[in-house]
Design an enzyme around this catalytic site. Sequence first.
Site, PDB file in Angstrom:
ATOM      1  CE  LYS A 193      -4.404  -1.610   1.874  1.00 19.75           C
ATOM      2  NZ  LYS A 193      -5.406  -1.499   2.962  1.00 19.75           N
TER       3      LYS A 193
ATOM      4  NE  ARG B  12      -8.009  -8.356   1.531  1.00 20.04           N
ATOM      5  CZ  ARG B  12      -7.793  -7.538   0.504  1.00 20.04           C
ATOM      6  NH1 ARG B  12      -6.882  -6.570   0.587  1.00 20.04           N
ATOM      7  NH2 ARG B  12      -8.499  -7.690  -0.619  1.00 20.04           N
TER       8      ARG B  12
END
Length: 273
Positions: free
Chosen positions: A221, A255
Amino acid sequence: MKLKIGEYFFSWNRAVIMGILNLTPDSFFDGGCYNDTDDIIRQSEKMINDGADIIDIGAFSSRPGMEVISTKEELSRLLPSLVRIRETFPEVIISIDTFRKDVAMMAIEHGADIINDISGGTFDNEMLDYIGKNHIPYIMMHSGKCLEDLHSYIVENEICHEVKSFFERQTMKLSQYGENTIILDPGIGFNKSMSDNFKLLKNIEEYRVKDRPILIGISRKSLIYKTLHINPKDALNGTTVLNTIALLGGADILRVHDVKEAVEIVKLLQEFH
């Protein structure tokens, strides 16, 4: 960690690894990589062989600037692959990344086990009722006020308090239906400043509610690649570092796009306990 799915309990004495399988053409890292069901099966098999405990399938991209597709389009992307994965890997736990009740319902009917809702039940006012009445295992993420401002505003309140208050409100709504399996995700990267993203990573126990499991999703991210001035494809090392910090801070589920590397973190950290 224990996870109740239907009548069965799944139990791990370590952190759980959730592998990301994006069926979208425009996800920020791997959009368009898996164009047919054979590619999807190969990637699923690779994640399972690498040690994934859960496969999280998404057919609606939530990246900045994403296209808002219809429910029909989301289902057309999702269901054929879901059915094929379930038939090919009957033992794997499958999570579906959707905020739409109708998609959730169809996915569960076609073999999914968990619903992973980026809105925590706020984008579709029928979602929590469906989850609660049917006792569907549910990942409740904190994000924005509505789909249209998913990446267009920054939470201004103290972030850990804001996230915990949200979890308390939403889990209370589900409590009226009796026992439910709920996993909490602070939504790192969604409507948070860069400093708040790192604060959520640093202070996991501050927003845990009633000992519920915490899922951290930071794989490749922007808090990694913007901090390091790189692109998402070069962000594996940074992801590994922050996933390690998350586990040391109390995260129960990671995740990730890169299952093998996440499993290696878990194995190494087990030697310290």
